[in-house]
Design a protein around this motif. Structure first.
Motif, PDB file in Angstrom:
ATOM      1  N   MET A   1      47.358  42.085  32.510  1.00 29.23           N
ATOM      2  CA  MET A   1      46.139  41.324  32.635  1.00 29.23           C
ATOM      3  C   MET A   1      45.164  42.101  33.506  1.00 29.23           C
ATOM      4  N   ASN A   2      43.912  41.927  33.224  1.00 29.49           N
ATOM      5  CA  ASN A   2      42.866  42.601  33.964  1.00 29.49           C
ATOM      6  C   ASN A   2      42.840  42.086  35.408  1.00 29.49           C
ATOM      7  N   TRP A   6      41.821  37.967  38.376  1.00 27.05           N
ATOM      8  CA  TRP A   6      42.426  37.298  39.526  1.00 27.05           C
ATOM      9  C   TRP A   6      41.431  37.114  40.661  1.00 27.05           C
ATOM     10  N   ARG A   7      40.303  37.805  40.623  1.00 27.29           N
ATOM     11  CA  ARG A   7      39.264  37.653  41.644  1.00 27.29           C
ATOM     12  C   ARG A   7      38.217  36.622  41.252  1.00 27.29           C
ATOM     13  N   ILE A  13      39.867  27.940  40.893  1.00 28.13           N
ATOM     14  CA  ILE A  13      39.513  26.520  40.928  1.00 28.13           C
ATOM     15  C   ILE A  13      40.261  25.771  39.836  1.00 28.13           C
ATOM     16  N   SER A  14      40.355  26.360  38.652  1.00 27.54           N
ATOM     17  CA  SER A  14      41.068  25.687  37.569  1.00 27.54           C
ATOM     18  C   SER A  14      42.574  25.633  37.840  1.00 27.54           C
ATOM     19  N   ILE A  15      43.155  26.677  38.406  1.00 26.39           N
ATOM     20  CA  ILE A  15      44.588  26.661  38.733  1.00 26.39           C
ATOM     21  C   ILE A  15      44.883  25.599  39.790  1.00 26.39           C
ATOM     22  N   TYR A  71      33.320  38.983  39.445  1.00 26.15           N
ATOM     23  CA  TYR A  71      32.717  37.803  38.860  1.00 26.15           C
ATOM     24  C   TYR A  71      32.561  37.953  37.343  1.00 26.15           C
ATOM     25  N   ASN A  72      32.021  39.073  36.941  1.00 25.25           N
ATOM     26  CA  ASN A  72      31.774  39.317  35.534  1.00 25.25           C
ATOM     27  C   ASN A  72      32.983  39.991  34.908  1.00 25.25           C
TER      28      ASN A  72
END
Length: 73
Positions: A1-2, A6-7, A13-15, A71-72
């Protein structure tokens, strides 16, 4: 995974929200605790204040700079 995923604040927030929903469900099913309507209103007020504070401080944001550090995606 990228690693940039993870940042991402939205991921965390969803986890966290899913983990809290799971704890609430487990508490209800096992009968250990029950969240009443009054408690739910108090919790939502606290969450709204914290999220408003984070948004005001600029911690929760979506910058459009390519080098924004995670972020992006």
């Amino acid at each position: 995974m990228n690693k940039k995923r993870w940042r991402n604040y939205a991921l965390w927030i969803s986890i966290i929200s899913q983990a809290l929903l799971l704890l609430q469900l487990l508490g209800h099913v096992t009968g250990l605790y029950e969240i009443t309507d009054i408690m739910q209103q108090d919790i939502m007020t606290i969450v709204n204040v914290v999220l408003g504070l984070l948004a005001t401080l600029g911690i929760i944001s979506n910058p459009t700079k390519p080098d924004s550090g995670g972020y992006n995606l």
